[in-house]
Design a protein around this motif. Structure first.
Motif, PDB file in Angstrom:
ATOM      1  N   LEU A 167       0.837  -1.597  -0.064  1.00  0.00           N
ATOM      2  CA  LEU A 167       0.085   0.265   0.214  1.00  0.00           C
ATOM      3  C   LEU A 167       0.858   1.246   0.446  1.00  0.00           C
ATOM      4  N   SER A 168       2.497   1.635   0.852  1.00  0.00           N
ATOM      5  CA  SER A 168       2.957   2.289   1.022  1.00  0.00           C
ATOM      6  C   SER A 168       3.423   2.438  -0.827  1.00  0.00           C
ATOM      7  N   MET A 169       3.623   1.735  -1.444  1.00  0.00           N
ATOM      8  CA  MET A 169       4.524   1.533  -2.486  1.00  0.00           C
ATOM      9  C   MET A 169       3.379   2.392  -3.740  1.00  0.00           C
ATOM     10  N   ASN A 170       1.997   1.986  -3.838  1.00  0.00           N
ATOM     11  CA  ASN A 170       1.567   2.612  -4.757  1.00  0.00           C
ATOM     12  C   ASN A 170       0.726   3.563  -3.950  1.00  0.00           C
ATOM     13  N   GLY A 171       1.103   4.389  -3.044  1.00  0.00           N
ATOM     14  CA  GLY A 171       0.520   5.354  -2.348  1.00  0.00           C
ATOM     15  C   GLY A 171       1.271   6.501  -3.148  1.00  0.00           C
ATOM     16  N   ALA A 172       2.191   5.902  -2.548  1.00  0.00           N
ATOM     17  CA  ALA A 172       3.555   6.621  -3.393  1.00  0.00           C
ATOM     18  C   ALA A 172       4.144   6.518  -4.833  1.00  0.00           C
ATOM     19  N   ASP A 173       3.612   5.129  -5.360  1.00  0.00           N
ATOM     20  CA  ASP A 173       2.970   5.974  -6.667  1.00  0.00           C
ATOM     21  C   ASP A 173       2.073   6.931  -6.937  1.00  0.00           C
ATOM     22  N   TYR A 174       1.058   6.701  -6.949  1.00  0.00           N
ATOM     23  CA  TYR A 174      -0.401   7.084  -6.765  1.00  0.00           C
ATOM     24  C   TYR A 174       0.141   8.974  -6.450  1.00  0.00           C
ATOM     25  N   VAL A 175       1.161   9.596  -6.213  1.00  0.00           N
ATOM     26  CA  VAL A 175       1.653  10.837  -5.841  1.00  0.00           C
ATOM     27  C   VAL A 175       2.474  11.134  -7.107  1.00  0.00           C
ATOM     28  N   LEU A 176       2.793  10.712  -7.110  1.00  0.00           N
ATOM     29  CA  LEU A 176       4.300  10.467  -8.033  1.00  0.00           C
ATOM     30  C   LEU A 176       3.910  10.670  -9.600  1.00  0.00           C
ATOM     31  N   GLN A 177       2.644   9.852  -9.841  1.00  0.00           N
ATOM     32  CA  GLN A 177       1.376   9.842 -10.844  1.00  0.00           C
ATOM     33  C   GLN A 177       0.869  11.524 -11.496  1.00  0.00           C
ATOM     34  N   GLN A 178       0.432  12.024  -9.678  1.00  0.00           N
ATOM     35  CA  GLN A 178      -0.359  13.477  -9.437  1.00  0.00           C
ATOM     36  C   GLN A 178       0.435  14.178  -9.891  1.00  0.00           C
ATOM     37  N   GLU A 182       8.956  11.388 -14.310  1.00  0.00           N
ATOM     38  CA  GLU A 182       9.169  10.905 -15.510  1.00  0.00           C
ATOM     39  C   GLU A 182       9.067  10.132 -14.640  1.00  0.00           C
ATOM     40  N   HIS A 183       8.447   8.791 -16.181  1.00  0.00           N
ATOM     41  CA  HIS A 183       8.880   7.117 -15.724  1.00  0.00           C
ATOM     42  C   HIS A 183       7.720   6.682 -15.220  1.00  0.00           C
ATOM     43  N   TYR A 184       6.793   7.092 -14.238  1.00  0.00           N
ATOM     44  CA  TYR A 184       5.627   6.824 -13.724  1.00  0.00           C
ATOM     45  C   TYR A 184       4.698   7.443 -14.853  1.00  0.00           C
ATOM     46  N   VAL A 185       3.478   6.251 -15.212  1.00  0.00           N
ATOM     47  CA  VAL A 185       2.226   5.934 -15.895  1.00  0.00           C
ATOM     48  C   VAL A 185       1.504   6.602 -15.716  1.00  0.00           C
ATOM     49  N   GLN A 186       0.526   7.207 -15.895  1.00  0.00           N
ATOM     50  CA  GLN A 186      -1.179   7.545 -15.274  1.00  0.00           C
ATOM     51  C   GLN A 186      -1.954   6.108 -15.464  1.00  0.00           C
ATOM     52  N   ALA A 187      -1.827   5.565 -14.009  1.00  0.00           N
ATOM     53  CA  ALA A 187      -2.601   4.216 -14.311  1.00  0.00           C
ATOM     54  C   ALA A 187      -2.393   3.653 -13.432  1.00  0.00           C
ATOM     55  N   GLY A 188      -3.803   2.844 -12.996  1.00  0.00           N
ATOM     56  CA  GLY A 188      -4.272   2.052 -11.524  1.00  0.00           C
ATOM     57  C   GLY A 188      -5.514   2.906 -11.268  1.00  0.00           C
ATOM     58  N   ALA A 189      -5.944   2.204 -10.092  1.00  0.00           N
ATOM     59  CA  ALA A 189      -6.814   2.558  -9.568  1.00  0.00           C
ATOM     60  C   ALA A 189      -6.471   2.588  -8.524  1.00  0.00           C
ATOM     61  N   TYR A 190      -6.837   3.502  -6.917  1.00  0.00           N
ATOM     62  CA  TYR A 190      -6.188   3.397  -5.738  1.00  0.00           C
ATOM     63  C   TYR A 190      -7.144   3.878  -4.702  1.00  0.00           C
ATOM     64  N   PRO A 191      -8.210   2.883  -4.608  1.00  0.00           N
ATOM     65  CA  PRO A 191      -8.749   3.626  -3.788  1.00  0.00           C
ATOM     66  C   PRO A 191      -8.603   3.539  -1.638  1.00  0.00           C
ATOM     67  N   VAL A 192      -7.838   2.722  -1.839  1.00  0.00           N
ATOM     68  CA  VAL A 192      -6.809   2.910  -0.017  1.00  0.00           C
ATOM     69  C   VAL A 192      -5.338   3.434  -0.563  1.00  0.00           C
ATOM     70  N   SER A 193      -4.511   3.141  -0.750  1.00  0.00           N
ATOM     71  CA  SER A 193      -3.702   3.923  -0.858  1.00  0.00           C
ATOM     72  C   SER A 193      -3.329   5.065  -1.127  1.00  0.00           C
ATOM     73  N   SER A 194      -4.842   6.019  -1.905  1.00  0.00           N
ATOM     74  CA  SER A 194      -4.719   7.425  -2.009  1.00  0.00           C
ATOM     75  C   SER A 194      -4.915   7.939  -0.608  1.00  0.00           C
ATOM     76  N   LEU A 196      -3.791   8.082   1.514  1.00  0.00           N
ATOM     77  CA  LEU A 196      -2.060   7.979   2.137  1.00  0.00           C
ATOM     78  C   LEU A 196      -1.519   9.900   1.514  1.00  0.00           C
ATOM     79  N   LEU A 197      -2.671  10.171   0.688  1.00  0.00           N
ATOM     80  CA  LEU A 197      -1.977  11.546  -0.432  1.00  0.00           C
ATOM     81  C   LEU A 197      -2.077  12.488   1.213  1.00  0.00           C
ATOM     82  N   PRO A 198      -2.628  12.530   1.931  1.00  0.00           N
ATOM     83  CA  PRO A 198      -2.317  13.877   3.088  1.00  0.00           C
ATOM     84  C   PRO A 198      -0.573  13.936   3.755  1.00  0.00           C
ATOM     85  N   VAL A 199      -0.351  12.364   3.868  1.00  0.00           N
ATOM     86  CA  VAL A 199       1.123  12.340   4.108  1.00  0.00           C
ATOM     87  C   VAL A 199       2.173  12.755   3.096  1.00  0.00           C
ATOM     88  N   PHE A 200       1.728  11.549   2.152  1.00  0.00           N
ATOM     89  CA  PHE A 200       2.603  11.995   1.038  1.00  0.00           C
ATOM     90  C   PHE A 200       2.757  13.487   0.453  1.00  0.00           C
TER      91      PHE A 200
END
Length: 442
Positions: A167-178, A182-194, A196-200
């Motif tokens: 979940l931490s990996m996905n949460g950081a990935d989600y923020v990097l996508q936002q 570079e290299h972090y393509v817009q892909a996936g849905a993150y109902p739980v790890s998203s 973590l946005l206030p933290v990351f």
């Protein structure tokens, strides 16, 4: 693009996968030390039983709370690890979310993975609390010494850490996508790890990449290490549950396998036309006399030994055992644990000294005591309760056969009955010719 990190990953992957294959080969060798038994019949019924019991978890939900939580962990473990394929491909070729081309279906996959991950995490926390604070009796029996307790807790903690890393990996990935990194393509849905946005959200891209990569490495290396932990843990049932259920007995509970030479004796005794003084057939030259029952693990058949490696140590068998409930020493779970421990010891002896080494020990007497075995009522409650169709009763009966028929050891109360059966063909102290006298007198 492949770089040094990809080469390191490939080396680690090959090394840990090879170690796992080596450990599995040793367990397979140990299981095949047992005698042969044919379980290839009635394939349709076996597949149906495997689908119902192993896949459908039908015997787990008899206890609803534990059963439902186990289903969360079971389904989550299987499905979430589908993502491991993507992680491995990314790790080898330096890609990132290689399956993103699946579009909307990929979003559904990642979203469902995350929901399962949080359910697994919560279920593991509940199991830890139940095991260590709830003090459930069957989880704290005398055979549950330091290693079984630590093993159970360790596996739950590992699963919690793996799901947290995922979940931490996905949460950081989600923020990097936002942030458009570079290299972090817009892909996936993150109902739980998203969540973590206030933290990351306020972290720099370089920090987020460090978190994402660190969690990625922790998750995949953790899974590979976990895979190599399974063969030395009770959790090897994750892999053996399906074949163990498939090869379970299909004959009615309580129907035992008869020894051919004993059956021949009984048939001779019951045949009025048979000559009781006829000489038995001559044994074939070089034939080894058939042993009655089992003294050590090699005397059991391979399915008994597979049962031992499949035991989850859940204690459901012991919790319903009438002998155990009344305070006797017998614990069907301990029978399986002792069989596995002895088999592992025999395997190590083979590795160190060769297959003909005799360490002077045996499953009977050194691991399992006569007092435990004679306490069994052969009621099959343990067999019925096991979530993966393990049969402790087969082992108990074979060990008792050895004590009775090879070592001539039995409870005093049994001796007169056994003598009567041998002499009169019945447990009663009068010959067969007198059996109907009661009818004549009435």
């Amino acid at each position: 693009m492949m770089g040094i990190s990809n080469i390191i990953f490939i080396v680690i992957l090959i090394a840990l996968a090879g170690l796992f294959a080596f450990q599995v080969s040793k367990i397979r060798r140990n299981i095949l030390l047992g005698k042969d038994v044919d379980r290839s019949d009635r394939k349709g019924e076996r597949f149906a039983m495997m689908a119902r019991v192993a896949l459908g978890q039908s015997k787990m939900v008899v206890r609803p709370l534990a059963g439902i939580m186990h289903i969360f962990i079971y389904v989550g473990f299987v499905i979430i690890n589908l993502e491991v394929l993507e992680i491995i491909i990314d790790g080898i070729f330096g890609t990132h979310r290689i399956f993103a081309f699946l579009g909307g279906f990929y979003d559904i996959l990642i979203g469902s993975f995350e929901i399962l991950a949080i359910l697994v995490l919560l279920a593991c926390v509940v199991f830890l609390v139940r095991r260590n604070i709830g003090r459930i009796k069957r989880l704290h029996a005398r055979e549950m010494t330091s290693w079984p307790k630590n093993d159970a807790n360790l596996i739950l903690i590992i699963e919690i850490l793996l799901m947290t890393a995922f979940l931490s990996m996905n949460g950081a990935d989600y923020v990097l996508q936002q942030k458009g990194a570079e290299h972090y393509v817009q892909a996936g849905a993150y109902p739980v790890s998203s969540l973590l946005l206030p933290v990351f959200g306020d972290l720099s891209i370089s920090t987020l990449i460090g978190i994402e990569r660190g969690a990625w490495w922790f998750h995949i290396i953790g899974i590979l290490l976990f895979l190599n932990y399974l063969p030395i843990s009770k959790h090897f049932h994750i892999l053996l549950a399906f074949p163990n259920v498939y090869y379970a007995k299909l004959i009615p509970k309580g129907e035992f396998t008869n020894l051919s030479n004993v059956t021949d004796e009984v048939n001779l005794m019951m045949d009025p036309e048979a000559d009781p003084y006829a000489a038995p057939p001559e044994p074939e030259e070089g034939a080894v006399p058939e042993k009655f029952g089992a003294k050590d693990v090699q005397d059991l058949h391979w399915k008994n030994l597979m049962d031992a490696y499949s035991c989850t140590e859940c204690g459901r068998c012991t919790s319903v055992c009438p002998a155990n409930i009344t305070g006797k020493l017998l614990s069907p779970r301990k029978i399986m644990m002792d069989t596995r421990d002895r088999l592992a010891e025999v395997g190590k002896n083979i590795d160190q000294h060769g297959k003909d080494h005799n360490d002077g020990k045996s499953l009977l007497y050194d691991y399992i005591t006569p007092e435990e075995l004679w306490a069994c009522t052969t009621c099959n409650a343990c067999v019925d309760a096991c979530p993966v169709n393990i049969d402790p009763l087969e082992i108990i009966v074979d060990l008792r056969r050895y004590m009775l028929m090879e070592d001539a050891k039995s409870p005093t109360e049994w001796n007169s009955m056994n003598t009567n059966i041998e002499n009169n063909g019945a447990p009663w102290a009068f010959p067969a010719t007198d059996r109907l006298k009661w009818a004549e007198e009435n």
